[in-house]
Design a protein around this motif. Structure first.
Motif, PDB file in Angstrom:
ATOM      1  N   HIS A  51       9.613  -4.949   2.017  1.00  0.00           N
ATOM      2  CA  HIS A  51       8.774  -4.540   1.070  1.00  0.00           C
ATOM      3  C   HIS A  51       7.510  -3.774   1.778  1.00  0.00           C
ATOM      4  N   CYS A  52       7.110  -2.840   1.024  1.00  0.00           N
ATOM      5  CA  CYS A  52       5.910  -1.975   1.362  1.00  0.00           C
ATOM      6  C   CYS A  52       4.900  -1.770   0.477  1.00  0.00           C
ATOM      7  N   LEU A  53       3.528  -1.848   0.830  1.00  0.00           N
ATOM      8  CA  LEU A  53       2.628  -1.181   0.205  1.00  0.00           C
ATOM      9  C   LEU A  53       2.052   0.208   0.891  1.00  0.00           C
ATOM     10  N   GLY A  54       1.867   1.178   0.021  1.00  0.00           N
ATOM     11  CA  GLY A  54       1.303   2.233   0.499  1.00  0.00           C
ATOM     12  C   GLY A  54       0.009   2.794  -0.103  1.00  0.00           C
ATOM     13  N   ILE A  55      -1.075   3.012   0.842  1.00  0.00           N
ATOM     14  CA  ILE A  55      -2.257   3.353   0.318  1.00  0.00           C
ATOM     15  C   ILE A  55      -2.745   4.778   0.571  1.00  0.00           C
ATOM     16  N   ARG A  56      -3.515   5.301  -0.242  1.00  0.00           N
ATOM     17  CA  ARG A  56      -4.374   6.760   0.530  1.00  0.00           C
ATOM     18  C   ARG A  56      -5.736   6.920  -0.248  1.00  0.00           C
ATOM     19  N   GLY A  57      -6.648   7.451   0.431  1.00  0.00           N
ATOM     20  CA  GLY A  57      -8.038   7.670  -0.404  1.00  0.00           C
ATOM     21  C   GLY A  57      -8.535   8.883   0.377  1.00  0.00           C
ATOM     22  N   SER A  58      -9.648   9.475  -0.017  1.00  0.00           N
ATOM     23  CA  SER A  58     -10.264  10.341   0.483  1.00  0.00           C
ATOM     24  C   SER A  58     -11.658  10.350  -0.017  1.00  0.00           C
ATOM     25  N   ASN A  59     -12.805  10.134   0.904  1.00  0.00           N
ATOM     26  CA  ASN A  59     -14.128  10.395   0.750  1.00  0.00           C
ATOM     27  C   ASN A  59     -14.453  11.674  -0.032  1.00  0.00           C
ATOM     28  N   ARG A  60     -13.613  12.646   0.305  1.00  0.00           N
ATOM     29  CA  ARG A  60     -14.101  13.842  -0.103  1.00  0.00           C
ATOM     30  C   ARG A  60     -13.703  14.111  -1.676  1.00  0.00           C
ATOM     31  N   MET A  61     -12.788  13.237  -2.000  1.00  0.00           N
ATOM     32  CA  MET A  61     -12.341  13.233  -3.383  1.00  0.00           C
ATOM     33  C   MET A  61     -11.079  14.378  -3.397  1.00  0.00           C
ATOM     34  N   ASN A  62     -10.206  14.665  -2.428  1.00  0.00           N
ATOM     35  CA  ASN A  62      -9.085  15.451  -2.515  1.00  0.00           C
ATOM     36  C   ASN A  62      -8.036  14.787  -3.376  1.00  0.00           C
ATOM     37  N   PHE A  63      -7.962  13.433  -3.371  1.00  0.00           N
ATOM     38  CA  PHE A  63      -7.312  12.880  -4.402  1.00  0.00           C
ATOM     39  C   PHE A  63      -7.518  11.623  -4.618  1.00  0.00           C
ATOM     40  N   SER A  64      -6.893  10.928  -5.898  1.00  0.00           N
ATOM     41  CA  SER A  64      -7.379   9.672  -6.243  1.00  0.00           C
ATOM     42  C   SER A  64      -7.051   8.535  -5.525  1.00  0.00           C
ATOM     43  N   ARG A  65      -7.779   7.495  -5.328  1.00  0.00           N
ATOM     44  CA  ARG A  65      -7.561   6.313  -4.696  1.00  0.00           C
ATOM     45  C   ARG A  65      -6.244   5.869  -5.107  1.00  0.00           C
ATOM     46  N   GLN A  66      -5.090   5.565  -4.294  1.00  0.00           N
ATOM     47  CA  GLN A  66      -3.956   5.269  -4.952  1.00  0.00           C
ATOM     48  C   GLN A  66      -3.094   4.121  -4.274  1.00  0.00           C
ATOM     49  N   LEU A  67      -2.462   3.265  -4.850  1.00  0.00           N
ATOM     50  CA  LEU A  67      -1.636   2.012  -4.288  1.00  0.00           C
ATOM     51  C   LEU A  67      -0.240   2.299  -4.641  1.00  0.00           C
ATOM     52  N   GLY A  68       0.798   2.388  -4.015  1.00  0.00           N
ATOM     53  CA  GLY A  68       1.948   2.368  -4.206  1.00  0.00           C
ATOM     54  C   GLY A  68       2.884   1.217  -3.611  1.00  0.00           C
ATOM     55  N   ALA A  69       4.132   0.645  -4.202  1.00  0.00           N
ATOM     56  CA  ALA A  69       4.622  -0.391  -3.613  1.00  0.00           C
ATOM     57  C   ALA A  69       6.145  -0.086  -3.882  1.00  0.00           C
ATOM     58  N   GLY A  70       6.912  -0.741  -3.170  1.00  0.00           N
ATOM     59  CA  GLY A  70       8.389  -0.779  -3.164  1.00  0.00           C
ATOM     60  C   GLY A  70       9.379  -1.080  -2.019  1.00  0.00           C
ATOM     61  N   ASN A  71      10.574  -0.847  -1.941  1.00  0.00           N
ATOM     62  CA  ASN A  71      11.396  -1.107  -0.770  1.00  0.00           C
ATOM     63  C   ASN A  71      11.182  -0.062   0.198  1.00  0.00           C
ATOM     64  N   ARG A  72      10.795   1.271  -0.360  1.00  0.00           N
ATOM     65  CA  ARG A  72      10.718   2.428   0.425  1.00  0.00           C
ATOM     66  C   ARG A  72       9.539   3.027  -0.180  1.00  0.00           C
ATOM     67  N   VAL A  73       8.328   3.244   0.590  1.00  0.00           N
ATOM     68  CA  VAL A  73       7.262   3.995   0.300  1.00  0.00           C
ATOM     69  C   VAL A  73       6.963   4.948   1.393  1.00  0.00           C
ATOM     70  N   MET A  74       6.522   6.214   0.841  1.00  0.00           N
ATOM     71  CA  MET A  74       6.000   7.352   1.919  1.00  0.00           C
ATOM     72  C   MET A  74       4.681   7.836   1.269  1.00  0.00           C
ATOM     73  N   VAL A  75       4.102   8.013   2.581  1.00  0.00           N
ATOM     74  CA  VAL A  75       2.520   8.313   2.130  1.00  0.00           C
ATOM     75  C   VAL A  75       2.243   9.398   3.494  1.00  0.00           C
ATOM     76  N   CYS A  76       2.016  10.565   3.186  1.00  0.00           N
ATOM     77  CA  CYS A  76       2.030  11.648   4.278  1.00  0.00           C
ATOM     78  C   CYS A  76       0.757  12.542   4.267  1.00  0.00           C
ATOM     79  N   ASP A  77       0.434  13.160   5.034  1.00  0.00           N
ATOM     80  CA  ASP A  77      -0.847  14.031   5.108  1.00  0.00           C
ATOM     81  C   ASP A  77      -0.732  15.292   4.355  1.00  0.00           C
ATOM     82  N   ASN A  78       0.373  15.746   3.908  1.00  0.00           N
ATOM     83  CA  ASN A  78       0.630  16.800   2.838  1.00  0.00           C
ATOM     84  C   ASN A  78       0.349  16.415   1.494  1.00  0.00           C
TER      85      ASN A  78
END
Length: 238
Positions: A51-78
């Motif tokens: 199982h995985c947790l994925g997170i992302r955040g941007s100090n410059r507010m490019n996108f919201s703070r987010q948390l995702g979870a599941g058996n397959r999680v993808m977070v990438c720089d695009n």
């Protein structure tokens, strides 16, 4: 830190962490690095899945703070973010006040998903499949729903071969668990979105045929609400 503290409080053990920071373009008015992406693997005592947790955040507010979870999680720089459970909070007033409660609720939703998946995995392992039943699931996976969800008919030969002679001894038993993992083995060659959607379709077919949802609700009743458990159900892809 908030994710890790909240996960620990809910009994989840993080076994592996990976993080990435995006390098800002020359001349950007915010020097250094930003746009954090991370993946945390979660130890499961009850299933063979990661199982995985994925997170992302941007100090410059490019996108919201987010948390995702599941058996397959993808977070990438695009800016792509894909998971079975996703919670987010925009960078607006009171974000530091709101985030802990949002994170706690999200992690509890995640634990429900993981416990539901443990019931599913146990049912799959306890259900013996004949070749005829396995082939029926395969045929259903290439039919109905949208084209994006369907396993390509051209891949049936590879799926049958992996079912009949699995690369890993763990999948030698003739059960639903082995059939699903035969599919995930051929799915490794696809892009993330195709892999997730097509595998979920196969799970939906198996869940429907094996009565997974009703069994999971019976097993987990009292620990989670009906709405929480219903949110874990994979819709049957007719």
């Amino acid at each position: 830190d908030l994710v890790k503290e909240t996960a620990a409080a809910e009994g989840l053990t993080i076994t592996r962490e990976e993080y990435s920071l995006k390098t800002l373009a020359p001349g950007d008015d915010y020097s250094g690095f930003d746009d954090l992406f991370g993946i945390m693997d979660i130890k499961s005592l009850s299933t063979d899945q990661t199982h995985c947790l994925g997170i992302r955040g941007s100090n410059r507010m490019n996108f919201s703070r987010q948390l995702g979870a599941g058996n397959r999680v993808m977070v990438c720089d695009n800016l792509a973010f894909c998971a079975q459970v996703v919670v987010g909070r925009k960078h607006t007033l009171n974000i530091e006040i709101d985030l802990p409660d949002l994170m706690r609720d999200a992690i509890r939703e995640v634990t429900c998903l993981f416990d539901y998946d443990a019931v599913r995995s146990a049912i799959y392992k306890d259900t013996r499949l004949t070749d005829a039943k396995a082939h029926d699931v395969m045929m259903r996976s290439i039919q109905g729903g949208t084209k994006e969800d369907q396993t390509p008919a051209s891949k049936l030969g590879a799926w049958v071969a992996e079912w009949q002679a699995p690369k890993f001894d763990d999948f030698l038993p003739r059960n639903a668990w082995s059939l699903l993992n035969a599919h995930t083995e051929i799915a490794k060659a696809w892009g993330f979105d195709a892999m997730a959607r097509r595998t979920e379709k196969v799970q939906g077919i198996l869940d429907h045929g094996l009565g997974v949802h009703s069994k999971a609700k019976s097993h987990l009743d009292g620990r989670y609400t009906a709405d929480q458990l219903d949110a874990c159900e994979i819709a049957f892809a007719a």
